[in-house]
Design a protein around this motif. Structure first.
Motif, PDB file in Angstrom:
ATOM      1  N   MET A 101       0.825  -1.199   0.000  1.00 14.45           N
ATOM      2  CA  MET A 101       0.000   0.000   0.000  1.00 14.45           C
ATOM      3  C   MET A 101       0.867   1.259   0.000  1.00 14.45           C
ATOM      4  N   SER A 102       1.933   1.260   0.802  1.00  7.86           N
ATOM      5  CA  SER A 102       2.774   2.454   0.873  1.00  7.86           C
ATOM      6  C   SER A 102       3.534   2.672  -0.436  1.00  7.86           C
ATOM      7  N   ASP A 103       3.800   1.590  -1.193  1.00  6.68           N
ATOM      8  CA  ASP A 103       4.462   1.744  -2.485  1.00  6.68           C
ATOM      9  C   ASP A 103       3.591   2.544  -3.445  1.00  6.68           C
ATOM     10  N   ARG A 104       2.300   2.296  -3.421  1.00  8.72           N
ATOM     11  CA  ARG A 104       1.389   3.024  -4.297  1.00  8.72           C
ATOM     12  C   ARG A 104       1.306   4.497  -3.922  1.00  8.72           C
ATOM     13  N   ILE A 105       1.351   4.767  -2.645  1.00  6.87           N
ATOM     14  CA  ILE A 105       1.314   6.163  -2.189  1.00  6.87           C
ATOM     15  C   ILE A 105       2.577   6.892  -2.637  1.00  6.87           C
ATOM     16  N   LEU A 106       3.743   6.250  -2.482  1.00  9.65           N
ATOM     17  CA  LEU A 106       4.994   6.866  -2.907  1.00  9.65           C
ATOM     18  C   LEU A 106       5.024   7.079  -4.422  1.00  9.65           C
ATOM     19  N   LEU A 107       4.507   6.124  -5.174  1.00  7.76           N
ATOM     20  CA  LEU A 107       4.436   6.264  -6.626  1.00  7.76           C
ATOM     21  C   LEU A 107       3.510   7.412  -7.022  1.00  7.76           C
ATOM     22  N   PHE A 108       2.391   7.545  -6.326  1.00 13.30           N
ATOM     23  CA  PHE A 108       1.457   8.641  -6.584  1.00 13.30           C
ATOM     24  C   PHE A 108       2.099   9.998  -6.283  1.00 13.30           C
ATOM     25  N   ILE A 109       2.820  10.086  -5.174  1.00 12.25           N
ATOM     26  CA  ILE A 109       3.493  11.334  -4.806  1.00 12.25           C
ATOM     27  C   ILE A 109       4.569  11.678  -5.837  1.00 12.25           C
ATOM     28  N   ALA A 110       5.323  10.677  -6.287  1.00  7.85           N
ATOM     29  CA  ALA A 110       6.352  10.913  -7.300  1.00  7.85           C
ATOM     30  C   ALA A 110       5.715  11.412  -8.598  1.00  7.85           C
ATOM     31  N   ALA A 111       4.582  10.826  -8.987  1.00  5.49           N
ATOM     32  CA  ALA A 111       3.885  11.272 -10.197  1.00  5.49           C
ATOM     33  C   ALA A 111       3.407  12.711 -10.042  1.00  5.49           C
ATOM     34  N   LEU A 112       2.904  13.062  -8.869  1.00  9.50           N
ATOM     35  CA  LEU A 112       2.473  14.442  -8.628  1.00  9.50           C
ATOM     36  C   LEU A 112       3.645  15.423  -8.727  1.00  9.50           C
ATOM     37  N   LEU A 113       4.792  15.015  -8.180  1.00  2.00           N
ATOM     38  CA  LEU A 113       5.962  15.882  -8.241  1.00  2.00           C
ATOM     39  C   LEU A 113       6.441  16.098  -9.672  1.00  2.00           C
ATOM     40  N   ILE A 114       6.158  15.163 -10.543  1.00  2.59           N
ATOM     41  CA  ILE A 114       6.534  15.315 -11.946  1.00  2.59           C
ATOM     42  C   ILE A 114       5.509  16.142 -12.700  1.00  2.59           C
ATOM     43  N   ILE A 115       4.237  15.894 -12.469  1.00  2.00           N
ATOM     44  CA  ILE A 115       3.164  16.498 -13.268  1.00  2.00           C
ATOM     45  C   ILE A 115       2.815  17.918 -12.826  1.00  2.00           C
ATOM     46  N   LEU A 116       2.731  18.175 -11.525  1.00  2.00           N
ATOM     47  CA  LEU A 116       2.278  19.483 -11.041  1.00  2.00           C
ATOM     48  C   LEU A 116       3.133  20.658 -11.522  1.00  2.00           C
ATOM     49  N   PRO A 117       4.460  20.574 -11.480  1.00  2.00           N
ATOM     50  CA  PRO A 117       5.227  21.719 -12.001  1.00  2.00           C
ATOM     51  C   PRO A 117       4.969  21.990 -13.480  1.00  2.00           C
ATOM     52  N   LEU A 118       4.732  20.933 -14.247  1.00  4.51           N
ATOM     53  CA  LEU A 118       4.459  21.127 -15.668  1.00  4.51           C
ATOM     54  C   LEU A 118       3.119  21.812 -15.896  1.00  4.51           C
ATOM     55  N   LEU A 119       2.174  21.605 -14.985  1.00  6.39           N
ATOM     56  CA  LEU A 119       0.859  22.217 -15.120  1.00  6.39           C
ATOM     57  C   LEU A 119       0.824  23.661 -14.618  1.00  6.39           C
ATOM     58  N   PHE A 120       1.521  23.942 -13.532  1.00  3.50           N
ATOM     59  CA  PHE A 120       1.368  25.238 -12.878  1.00  3.50           C
ATOM     60  C   PHE A 120       2.471  26.245 -13.182  1.00  3.50           C
ATOM     61  N   VAL A 121       3.635  25.805 -13.585  1.00  2.00           N
ATOM     62  CA  VAL A 121       4.729  26.723 -13.887  1.00  2.00           C
ATOM     63  C   VAL A 121       4.675  27.032 -15.381  1.00  2.00           C
ATOM     64  N   LYS A 122       4.303  28.247 -15.709  1.00  2.00           N
ATOM     65  CA  LYS A 122       4.130  28.643 -17.115  1.00  2.00           C
ATOM     66  C   LYS A 122       5.220  29.620 -17.537  1.00  2.00           C
ATOM     67  N   ASN A 123       5.465  29.671 -18.837  1.00  2.00           N
ATOM     68  CA  ASN A 123       6.390  30.623 -19.457  1.00  2.00           C
ATOM     69  C   ASN A 123       7.783  30.606 -18.825  1.00  2.00           C
ATOM     70  N   THR A 124       8.310  29.412 -18.611  1.00  2.00           N
ATOM     71  CA  THR A 124       9.655  29.294 -18.074  1.00  2.00           C
ATOM     72  C   THR A 124      10.492  28.442 -19.011  1.00  2.00           C
ATOM     73  N   GLU A 125      11.770  28.671 -18.942  1.00  2.00           N
ATOM     74  CA  GLU A 125      12.699  27.875 -19.734  1.00  2.00           C
ATOM     75  C   GLU A 125      13.423  26.932 -18.790  1.00  2.00           C
ATOM     76  N   PHE A 126      13.371  25.662 -19.086  1.00  2.00           N
ATOM     77  CA  PHE A 126      14.025  24.667 -18.251  1.00  2.00           C
ATOM     78  C   PHE A 126      15.438  24.442 -18.773  1.00  2.00           C
ATOM     79  N   ALA A 127      16.333  25.360 -18.448  1.00  2.00           N
ATOM     80  CA  ALA A 127      17.721  25.253 -18.883  1.00  2.00           C
ATOM     81  C   ALA A 127      18.498  24.438 -17.861  1.00  2.00           C
ATOM     82  N   GLY A 128      19.569  23.838 -18.323  1.00  2.00           N
ATOM     83  CA  GLY A 128      20.372  23.004 -17.446  1.00  2.00           C
ATOM     84  C   GLY A 128      21.385  23.803 -16.649  1.00  2.00           C
TER      85      GLY A 128
END
Length: 89
Positions: free
Chosen positions: A1-28
């Motif tokens: 059960m905790s594995d699914r929660i961690l996977l969900f949190i990791a997915a949120l950490l990947i998806i949320l910045p892409l949705l809410f951070v606009k007009n930025t350049e992701f430079a290295g």
């Protein structure tokens, strides 16, 4: 059960910045370092040239992704190897 929660949190950490951070350049970090060096010492000459310059940004992204996938594969193999040894022995 905790594995699914961690996977969900990791997915949120990947998806949320892409949705809410606009007009930025992701430079290295390389780009940021180069800009900082140009500000501090505009006449600085690099010690050597790039060995291989990818023909485009897509190729550079592909090579970086392959490098990350290979590294993740090696780490996953090592973790699985040690886990299997611990389980069997």
């Amino acid at each position: 059960m905790s594995d699914r929660i961690l996977l969900f949190i990791a997915a949120l950490l990947i998806i949320l910045p892409l949705l809410f951070v606009k007009n930025t350049e992701f430079a290295g970090a390389d780009t940021a370092a180069e800009e900082m060096i140009q500000q501090i010492a505009p006449h600085y000459e690099p010690w050597f040239d790039v060995v291989f310059e990818p023909p485009g940004g897509e190729v550079e992204t592909l090579l970086f992704s392959l490098q990350a996938a290979f590294g993740a594969g090696v780490i996953g193999y090592i973790i699985g190897l040690y886990k299997g040894r611990k389980r069997n022995g």
